[in-house]
Write a protein that holds these residues in place. Structure first.
Motif, PDB file in Angstrom:
ATOM      1  N   CYS A  44      -5.251  -8.260   0.449  1.00 13.36           N
ATOM      2  CA  CYS A  44      -5.560  -6.905  -0.021  1.00 13.36           C
ATOM      3  C   CYS A  44      -5.515  -5.913   1.133  1.00 13.36           C
ATOM      4  O   CYS A  44      -4.924  -4.831   1.013  1.00 13.36           O
ATOM      5  CB  CYS A  44      -6.928  -6.891  -0.693  1.00 13.36           C
ATOM      6  N   ALA A  48      -2.493  -3.164   1.019  1.00 12.12           N
ATOM      7  CA  ALA A  48      -2.969  -1.810   0.722  1.00 12.12           C
ATOM      8  C   ALA A  48      -2.336  -0.774   1.629  1.00 12.12           C
ATOM      9  O   ALA A  48      -2.082   0.356   1.208  1.00 12.12           O
ATOM     10  CB  ALA A  48      -4.492  -1.764   0.843  1.00 12.12           C
ATOM     11  N   GLN A 339      -5.044  -6.488  -7.727  1.00 10.55           N
ATOM     12  CA  GLN A 339      -5.164  -5.680  -6.510  1.00 10.55           C
ATOM     13  C   GLN A 339      -4.037  -4.648  -6.449  1.00 10.55           C
ATOM     14  O   GLN A 339      -4.279  -3.469  -6.182  1.00 10.55           O
ATOM     15  CB  GLN A 339      -5.123  -6.582  -5.282  1.00 10.55           C
ATOM     16  N   CYS A 367     -10.837  -1.397   0.176  1.00 10.92           N
ATOM     17  CA  CYS A 367     -10.401  -2.772  -0.075  1.00 10.92           C
ATOM     18  C   CYS A 367     -11.588  -3.723  -0.143  1.00 10.92           C
ATOM     19  O   CYS A 367     -11.609  -4.651  -0.968  1.00 10.92           O
ATOM     20  CB  CYS A 367      -9.425  -3.221   1.001  1.00 10.92           C
TER      21      CYS A 367
END
Length: 417
Positions: A44, A48, A339, A367
């Motif tokens: 993640c 991200a 996610q 996150c």
């Protein structure tokens, strides 16, 4: 990961395992689920940055905090957690072989359907949400692993080390040529950021078009990094042959050694990679940094694995940690896709269109919140069902009508109790 010994002795110092490998194979192996759940955090944090449009060195009032956050994510997460997932993929491959033997079905045919399902899910993920999808690469490399599944564990480990050494040399040569021949071009990054920002703040068709374009641009890198993934597959495959995660207490002494040596080798290499990608060195050193990352990231990943296994080996604390992480790992595919969906809704034109407007520091905090939420939701969901939505879809593609039959039988059994 290359720090796993080439020969694992049958008996090592440590407490005897409470259950035999055969007993644990028939049920879920909690250690594997917990490791998957842990890997979701690093995945993640890395993904991200791409989905949110984090470009270049941070500027503005929070520049110092943003720079520290970006540096730490690169040093501690980049290239480590996809290796962890790849290691677990290779380990689970041995479990799939055993399951096919237990069910009396041809392994290659069943696993081929599984890989096809993984590829189709990955293609949808890449086009709609995240062009850096790794599932299609897993599916392609899974075919290669199927072809070499008769390798001995020791041979698989040696081949993995050779692949890592070769990739390190390739990236090092490219990096040295780049440092000597290339000139810094800050304008190129600015133009790229402007192009992507316009696309990802646009409508759904703009986003899909940008995803497809970026996936094409990343294809060459995916081929190169595919070797790194396959090396981790092979190491996980070798570990699965020795049932390391089914009887972790047998390997306690080895785990402690790998933890120390892995951190000693992995941390300096990862820190140098972060220096090349996040400063003080400029972009010309990125390939050299990646060369060191390719060489040393497996060691740090191995340290993560062994450290977590040792923590889970502690009586009360270990059970709590495993119980917290394992449910998320049981539905890791669903959580991976979720996610991307949440991040795409926040940062692209699918939702709030904050692409390029959030720095690495705030992004990392977000996150952590997302990951914490997934841990809580997964624990609630897995207490009530056996599979997450994406896992159920993949299972049905893999097993067809037999999967639906077993699910009905399971449901009837639960109703009867």
């Amino acid at each position: 990961m290359e720090m796993v010994p080439l020969h694992l002795p049958g008996t090592l110092r440590g407490k005897p395992a409470p259950e035999s490998g055969m007993e644990r194979t028939a049920a879920r192996i909690q250690e594997i689920d917990a490791l998957r759940g842990f890997a979701l955090l690093g995945i993640c944090l890395v993904n991200a940055q791409v989905i949110a449009g984090v470009y270049g060195l941070p500027t503005g009032p929070f520049a110092v905090g943003d720079h520290v956050a970006a540096w730490l994510v690169t040093a501690l997460c980049t290239m480590k957690f996809y290796l962890l997932f790849s290691f677990l993929f290779g380990y689970s491959f041995t479990l799939q072989i055993r399951a096919a033997d237990r069910d009396g079905v041809p392994f290659a045919r069943r696993h081929g359907r599984r890989l096809l399902g993984l590829f189709l899910i990955g293609a949808a993920h890449a086009v709609l949400l995240y062009p850096g999808d790794i599932l299609m690469t897993y599916a392609a490399l899974g075919l290669v692993l199927t072809a070499v599944r008769r390798l001995r564990a020791r041979t698989a480990l040696r081949l993995a080390c050779l692949i890592i050494a070769f990739l390190t040399a390739v990236f090092l040569v490219i990096g040295l040529l780049t440092v000597v021949l290339a000139k810094p071009d800050p304008g190129a990054a600015t133009d790229l950021a402007a192009r992507d920002t316009a696309a990802y703040r646009g409508g759904p068709l703009d986003i899909i078009h940008a995803n497809v374009g970026l996936y094409r641009e990343m294809a060459g890198g995916a081929i190169l990094y595919g070797g790194h993934l396959f090396a981790a597959f092979l190491i996980g495959f070798a570990a699965g042959k020795h049932r390391v995660l089914e009887e972790p207490a047998r390997y306690t002494v080895w785990a402690k050694r790998i933890l120390g040596l892995g951190a000693l080798i992995g941390l300096p290499g990862s820190m140098f990679m972060a220096m090349c990608e996040n400063g003080p060195l400029d972009d010309r050193f990125a390939y050299i940094g990646r060369a060191f990352g390719i060489l040393t990231a497996p060691a740090l990943t191995a340290a993560y694995v062994c450290g977590l296994l040792l923590l889970m080996g502690r009586a009360r604390f270990g059970r709590r940690l495993r119980d917290m992480l394992a449910p998320a790992g049981r539905m890791a595919l669903t959580n991976y896709l979720l996610q991307s969906a949440v991040l795409a809704f926040v940062f692209t034109g699918y939702g709030f269109a904050l692409y390029g407007r959030v720095g690495p520091g705030v992004l990392a905090l977000g996150c952590l919140v997302l990951y914490g939420t997934q841990l809580l939701v997964a624990r609630h969901v897995m207490a009530r069902t056996r599979y997450g939505p994406a896992e159920l879809l993949l299972r049905r593609i893999t097993r067809g009508s037999s999967a639906r039959g077993s699910e009905r039988a399971l449901g009837q059994g639960r109703a009867a109790t």
